[in-house]
Design a protein around this motif. Structure first.
Motif, PDB file in Angstrom:
ATOM      1  N   UNK A 217       0.802  -1.213   0.000  1.00  0.00           N
ATOM      2  CA  UNK A 217       0.000   0.000   0.000  1.00  0.00           C
ATOM      3  C   UNK A 217       0.840   1.270   0.000  1.00  0.00           C
ATOM      4  N   UNK A 221       0.917   4.934  -6.326  1.00  0.00           N
ATOM      5  CA  UNK A 221      -0.463   4.670  -6.708  1.00  0.00           C
ATOM      6  C   UNK A 221      -0.574   4.237  -8.169  1.00  0.00           C
ATOM      7  N   UNK A 224       0.115   0.751  -8.597  1.00  0.00           N
ATOM      8  CA  UNK A 224      -0.953  -0.073  -8.075  1.00  0.00           C
ATOM      9  C   UNK A 224      -2.054  -0.242  -9.120  1.00  0.00           C
ATOM     10  N   UNK A 257      -9.545   2.395  -5.726  1.00  0.00           N
ATOM     11  CA  UNK A 257      -9.151   3.644  -5.080  1.00  0.00           C
ATOM     12  C   UNK A 257      -8.020   4.322  -5.829  1.00  0.00           C
ATOM     13  N   UNK A 260      -9.597   6.103  -8.523  1.00  0.00           N
ATOM     14  CA  UNK A 260     -10.257   7.293  -8.008  1.00  0.00           C
ATOM     15  C   UNK A 260      -9.241   8.394  -7.745  1.00  0.00           C
ATOM     16  N   UNK A 261      -8.107   7.991  -7.185  1.00  0.00           N
ATOM     17  CA  UNK A 261      -7.103   8.979  -6.846  1.00  0.00           C
ATOM     18  C   UNK A 261      -6.543   9.641  -8.108  1.00  0.00           C
ATOM     19  N   UNK A 264      -9.154  11.826  -9.591  1.00  0.00           N
ATOM     20  CA  UNK A 264      -9.285  13.063  -8.840  1.00  0.00           C
ATOM     21  C   UNK A 264      -8.178  14.053  -9.186  1.00  0.00           C
ATOM     22  N   UNK A 265      -6.968  13.516  -9.325  1.00  0.00           N
ATOM     23  CA  UNK A 265      -5.840  14.383  -9.664  1.00  0.00           C
ATOM     24  C   UNK A 265      -5.997  14.942 -11.066  1.00  0.00           C
ATOM     25  N   UNK A 273     -19.613   8.249  -5.028  1.00  0.00           N
ATOM     26  CA  UNK A 273     -18.582   8.239  -3.977  1.00  0.00           C
ATOM     27  C   UNK A 273     -17.202   8.659  -4.467  1.00  0.00           C
TER      28      UNK A 273
ATOM     29  N   UNK B 282     -10.974  17.467  -5.120  1.00  0.00           N
ATOM     30  CA  UNK B 282     -12.283  16.812  -5.143  1.00  0.00           C
ATOM     31  C   UNK B 282     -12.408  15.968  -3.881  1.00  0.00           C
ATOM     32  N   UNK B 283     -13.418  16.241  -3.052  1.00  0.00           N
ATOM     33  CA  UNK B 283     -13.507  15.485  -1.803  1.00  0.00           C
ATOM     34  C   UNK B 283     -14.042  14.072  -2.030  1.00  0.00           C
ATOM     35  N   UNK B 285     -15.179  10.461   0.523  1.00  0.00           N
ATOM     36  CA  UNK B 285     -16.168  10.216   1.569  1.00  0.00           C
ATOM     37  C   UNK B 285     -16.028  11.208   2.715  1.00  0.00           C
ATOM     38  N   UNK B 290      -9.644  11.759  -1.491  1.00  0.00           N
ATOM     39  CA  UNK B 290      -9.670  10.405  -2.037  1.00  0.00           C
ATOM     40  C   UNK B 290      -8.381   9.658  -1.812  1.00  0.00           C
ATOM     41  N   UNK B 291      -7.275  10.395  -1.626  1.00  0.00           N
ATOM     42  CA  UNK B 291      -5.995   9.704  -1.465  1.00  0.00           C
ATOM     43  C   UNK B 291      -5.688   9.406  -0.006  1.00  0.00           C
ATOM     44  N   UNK B 293      -6.438   6.930   1.803  1.00  0.00           N
ATOM     45  CA  UNK B 293      -5.940   5.557   1.978  1.00  0.00           C
ATOM     46  C   UNK B 293      -4.442   5.491   1.684  1.00  0.00           C
ATOM     47  N   UNK B 294      -4.039   6.036   0.538  1.00  0.00           N
ATOM     48  CA  UNK B 294      -2.621   5.960   0.169  1.00  0.00           C
ATOM     49  C   UNK B 294      -1.769   6.716   1.167  1.00  0.00           C
TER      50      UNK B 294
END
Lengths: 511, 544
Positions: A217, A221, A224, A257, A260-261, A264-265, A273, B282-283, B285, B290-291, B293-294
């Protein structure tokens, strides 16, 4: 063992020490190692995409078949036997293209873009189960070779343990395990344990059939996100050689995720969500790369035997808060054929594997195979057992409302049998020396013994024998110990247990 | 360990081109040669020097977050210098016994740290192929952890707490009691160190920890990183990283076994959200980025052991679950990264039980690797599973009792219910005492297998796995007779079970003292040996 970008981790550790420094490059395959190539074709034969040119013994259980890359066809003009490294030319093809005849050199190693599925000839319907050695999976919710499955569950419900035991005992030729955004210590466990474990089918160390992709983890990213594709491409590559490949992804949520990350970037418009709107499409694309296929290269005309291979994809999903309504679980559920729902409640009771039998499902129709290969009444037994478990759920609801006294003796007998089914069949210890691997035949006999006991209990209780007496039978203990019977004597001993059951009940005039 | 020193640039350009100040962020225009995550010096109009970090680089503009807040900065007069280096912390052995702020500067009034190395606080991921699997247990002296959720060296285990629950007390207790290898008290022979990172804690909490460490003589092997609640929230992002870099240095350069305690990760995540919101990301939850977790993973994964080094980094993180909600993004994401969790329960706390550890949702994923023969006891797993299953059943029955009343339960069920109560009051609850592993595993009336209420086939199945009939005989002769006849009938099964377990159990038994009463445990078993007690009759005191 690779990271998400197929960099071999052992080589990296020699280069940069215990920590992975940034910007290190390493070739995925050892470049200076020589492999013995044995051709199976002669000069002059015409070959198509996927035709086998020869083979290299990768290890004594995996014969690495060297194939014509999927985009080439032509005539073999040169082919050599001997020791080669991965970039040496082993054969030369003469191909006819738009710009005339050209010569193409074929080395041992191939390169393939990971995001593009490797081609095959035709897709076949999945008809054969992947025997996992886990009783609840094999008996009630099997996954087909070439099928796909997901294991969603909150943290601590045993996703990783289930995946590990699948990686260990499933009857696949090659296992690709992708640790995608998971714990470093867990990957270490696999690394330390697999070389010491024996494959129950071949007797070779399990590591010999396993490709590990470890992207823990705290690794980048983007790697991943790529690791899943790296894994499935390796799986497809072995499938094309005609092997049954199992690809395990732990966990696809981490991959989601990562998507998503990155999304988002990139400041893309978020969907549900915060996941990108193309999440469902990407997931479907990925799971559809599983399948049982007739590989390229076989054809009746040339008398080349047809190779069949399969890729089975099993993905763990880590839904936030164990809530299955989140997008990763829902989108995956729609495309996979088998669903193993892990349950907090069961794991809290230390019922492992914590697969919930009321929520899980399997869409593969594998009855034919089980009837032919295991036992003709397999299907009836499993259906009856599931019905018994369902009945237990209903009865327990009544108990919750009005207390156990409200139940009739026969209903209490149902509860007792269902409990036996849960504890003595479904519960399986992944750490116990014998119990961790249970072939389908042993599972069948265990199931048969328990259902037999159940039937006799029912008729005994109906004829007035108190349930307490039945539960006090010494054979109850024997049934509880069936799990620990060594595989080679399991069948005879379980038959003996069933004899004891019969004689125990015969005292009360029940048969 | 990467041993490189910062390479200062020969020429430093100073910018006075601020275009915008927003929250903790400033925007600098017309920059060139600026790197991501570079550290920035900001000279305020008052002549004060603040540090910042580059968050985003455009072709001629960059975004800088200022660690000490942007109050007092002006667009015209502020000067900005890019240092050409990432954030670093100076480490040396002289840090032991010191209290530092979030970026590693001493705040205890002592001399500055003379660095042995100056390390990048972001660290680098450990190569999975050189890790070794955690396999030695750490004795924390807390039964609910040692017995049922054993902590091992190199593990990362969070404590999920709620506002008002004694998580800090528990953390301090663990820090002062933690020992390695079989209850051996000679801890000093093993080079051991504690790195404590306090993230956004109140002065009261900070004072509590300082007192605790000083009182337990643990101070001289402890490094404290303290970021108080009133310190700028930017610094909260640096604190855990500086602490971990120090821990890795102590573990892998100086071969120490380092226990890193962090409290409170919730404050860290709040800061993360604050900065994400300020930079208009961008938000995800609940507004967390969003990052997250990372980001959390890049902190939590910095634990473990290496094959080539004898040191280790073990982690305990405390986090407060907002509204006791375990599905809140912070505990949820944490649970997915860490190797288990210890969950504190408000119910138990209200009952006056300390530590209020709710063992049902608690879990230690590394437990199996750390326990068993030659480590703790051969039947440790079996005993733990048994306690666990019975307690879970007892808790279920409690719910049932609330509806139908205790009178409606069967005698068997009442015994399980009683067990659950005893388990909470005598096993989980222990106050500030330090229990050794053997005390935990032999707690009278709780851990003796024959004293547990007998629950059908699963019970006998577990016994056959871990505990031999021989073991059983000394406590409860009557039950053993029954078990033996069962054994004779099912010889195949027991042959396997016996072959596996006979020897370890016998040896373990020889070692057991039972507090001066050989082969009998205090409450249940003595009664169990009384003549005339029938099988099935409860050996627990006060029960028929």
């Amino acid at each position: 063992m690779y990271d998400g970008l197929q960099r071999p981790l052992e080589v990296l550790s020699r280069k940069t020490g215990e920590f992975i420094a940034r910007g290190v490059q390493a070739s995925p395959l050892p470049e200076d190692k020589l492999w013995r190539f044995v051709p199976s074709l002669e000069v002059g034969s015409s070959v198509g995409p996927g035709s086998q040119l020869g083979a290299v013994a990768e290890s004594h259980i995996i014969e690495h078949r060297i194939l014509v890359p999927p985009n080439l066809k032509g005539r073999v003009v040169e082919i050599h036997e001997g020791d080669f490294n991965i970039h040496d030319t082993v054969a030369v093809l003469e191909t006819r293209g738009e710009d005339g005849i050209s010569r193409v050199e074929i080395p041992l190693a191939q390169r393939w873009p990971v995001r593009q599925p490797r081609p095959y000839q035709t897709r076949l319907a999945p008809r054969e189960p992947l025997i996992s050695g886990t009783r609840i999976i094999d008996a009630f919710f099997p996954v087909a070779k070439g099928g796909s499955a997901i294991i969603p569950g909150g943290f601590g419900t045993g996703k990783t343990v289930t995946e590990h035991s699948l990686a260990r005992w499933a009857d696949a030729d090659v296992v690709v395990y992708v640790g995608c955004g998971e714990r470093g210590n867990e990957m270490t466990e696999v690394l330390e344990e697999f070389p010491t474990l024996e494959d129950p089918r071949t007797g070779a160390p399990l590591m010999k059939r396993t490709v590990l992709i470890a992207n823990t983890s705290n690794m980048p990213v983007a790697a991943r996100e790529a690791s899943i594709y790296t894994g499935i491409t390796i799986a497809e590559y072995y499938r094309d050689m005609g092997y049954d490949v199992l690809m395990l992804a732990d966990s696809t949520s981490r991959w989601g995720e990562a998507l998503r990350e990155i999304s988002g970037r990139l400041e893309e418009m978020p969907g549900e969500e915060g996941y990108p709107a193309y999440l469902a499409a990407r997931l479907a694309e990925f799971y559809e790369r599983s399948g049982r296929v007739a590989c390229l290269g076989g054809s009746q005309e040339n008398g080349v035997p047809q190779r069949y291979g399969s890729v089975t994809v099993i993905g763990a999903v880590s839904p936030p808060g164990g809530d299955f309504s989140e997008p990763m679980t829902q989108n995956s559920m729609r495309v996979v054929g088998t669903f193993w729902a892990l349950d907090y409640d069961l794991s809290r009771r230390r019922h492992f594997p914590a697969i919930n039998w009321t929520r899980s499902f399997s869409l593969y129709d594998l009855r034919e195979w089980y009837r032919g290969r295991v036992a003709p009444d397999w299907d009836d037994l499993t259906r009856e057992a599931l019905a018994l478990l369902q009945r237990e759920v209903e009865l327990l609801e009544i108990v919750q409302l009005v207390g156990p006294d409200a139940l009739a003796e026969t209903e209490r007998a149902v509860l007792a049998s269902a409990r036996m089914l849960r504890e003595d069949l479904l519960q399986q210890s992944a750490y116990h020396g014998v119990d961790r691997y249970c072939p389908a035949s042993k599972a069948y006999w265990m199931l048969k013994a328990i259902m037999d006991f159940h039937h006799r209990t029912q008729s005994a209780v109906q004829s007035g024998v108190p349930l307490q007496k039945v539960s006090a039978l010494p054979t109850v203990t024997e049934i509880a110990r069936m799990k620990e019977l060594p595989l080679d004597e399991a069948e005879t001993h379980i038959k003996m247990v069933m004899d004891h059951v019969r004689s125990g009940f015969a005292e009360w005039g029940v048969n | 360990m990467i041993k490189d020193f910062p390479m200062p640039r020969l020429i430093t350009t100073e910018y006075r081109t601020l275009s915008e100040i927003r929250g903790p962020l400033v925007f600098v225009e017309r920059t060139s040669n600026v790197a991501y995550n570079e550290i920035v010096e900001i000279l305020t109009p008052q002549g004060e020097l603040r540090l910042g970090q580059v968050l985003e680089v455009d072709h001629a503009r960059c975004m800088v977050r200022v660690f000490l807040g942007t109050t007092g900065l002006g667009l015209r007069q502020t000067r900005v210098r890019f240092l050409g280096d990432v954030a670093r912390v100076d480490v040396s052995l002289s840090m032991l016994g010191r209290a530092l702020d979030g970026s590693g500067q001493p705040i205890d009034g002592g001399a500055p740290i003379i660095p042995e190395f100056s390390l990048d606080i972001n660290g680098l991921p450990i190569n999975p192929s050189v890790r070794t699997h955690p396999s030695e247990f750490i004795q924390t002296g807390v039964s609910a952890i040692d017995g049922l959720n054993t902590l091992t060296r190199g593990q990362k285990l969070p404590i999920f707490s709620g506002a008002g629950l004694p998580a800090n007390e528990l953390a301090a207790q663990i820090a002062s009691q933690a020992r390695v290898a079989g209850g051996d008290k000679s801890l000093d022979s093993e080079p051991f160190a504690v790195v404590f990172a306090a993230i956004g804690i109140t002065n009261r909490e900070a004072a509590f920890f300082m007192d605790q460490f000083q009182a337990s003589d643990a101070m001289d092997r402890t490094v404290l990183f303290i970021n108080r609640a009133e310190d700028p929230s930017m610094e909260r992002l640096l604190t855990p990283r500086a602490a971990l870099t120090t821990a890795e240095y102590l573990a892998f350069t100086h071969d120490r076994h380092v226990l890193v305690i962090m409290t409170d990760m919730t404050n860290y995540c709040e800061s993360l959200r604050e900065i994400a919101a300020a930079s208009e990301e961008v938000p995800g939850r609940r507004g967390y980025p969003g990052y997250m977790y990372s980001d959390l993973a890049s902190l939590y994964e910095r634990a473990g052991r290496l094959r080539s080094k004898s040191g280790s980094v073990t982690r305990l993180m405390i986090l407060t679950m907002p509204d006791d909600d375990i599905t809140h993004p912070i505990p949820d994401l944490t649970g997915y990264i860490t190797e288990g969790q210890i969950v504190l329960s408000r119910d138990l706390h209200r009952k006056g039980i300390y530590p209020p550890i709710d063992v049902l949702p608690s879990l230690s994923r590394m437990m199996n690797a750390g326990i068993g023969e030659s480590k703790t006891r051969a039947d440790h797993r079996a005993v733990a599973d048994q306690l666990y299953a019975l307690y879970a059943e007892g808790r279920d029955l409690r719910r049932l009792v609330a509806i139908i009343g205790e009178a409606a339960l069967s005698a068997d069920d009442r015994r399980v219910l009683d067990f659950a109560r005893q388990f909470e009051e005598r096993y989980v609850s222990q106050g500030m005492t330090d229990r050794s592993m053997s005390e935990t595993l032999e707690l009278p009336g709780i851990c003796c297998p024959s004293c547990l209420p007998n629950r059908s086939s699963a019970y006998l199945g577990n016994i056959s796995k871990g505990i031999t009939a021989n073991d059983h005989r000394l406590c409860h002769p009557h039950e053993v007779a029954g078990l033996q006849s069962a054994n004779r009938a099912g010889e195949a099964g027991t042959r396997v079970a016996r072959a596996e377990t006979r020897r370890p159990a016998q040896r373990v038994f020889a070692n057991r003292g039972y507090g001066g009463r050989p082969f009998g445990c205090a409450a249940g078993c003595r009664r169990g040996r009384l003549p005339g007690l029938l099988p099935g009759q409860s050996p627990l005191p006060g029960r028929k």
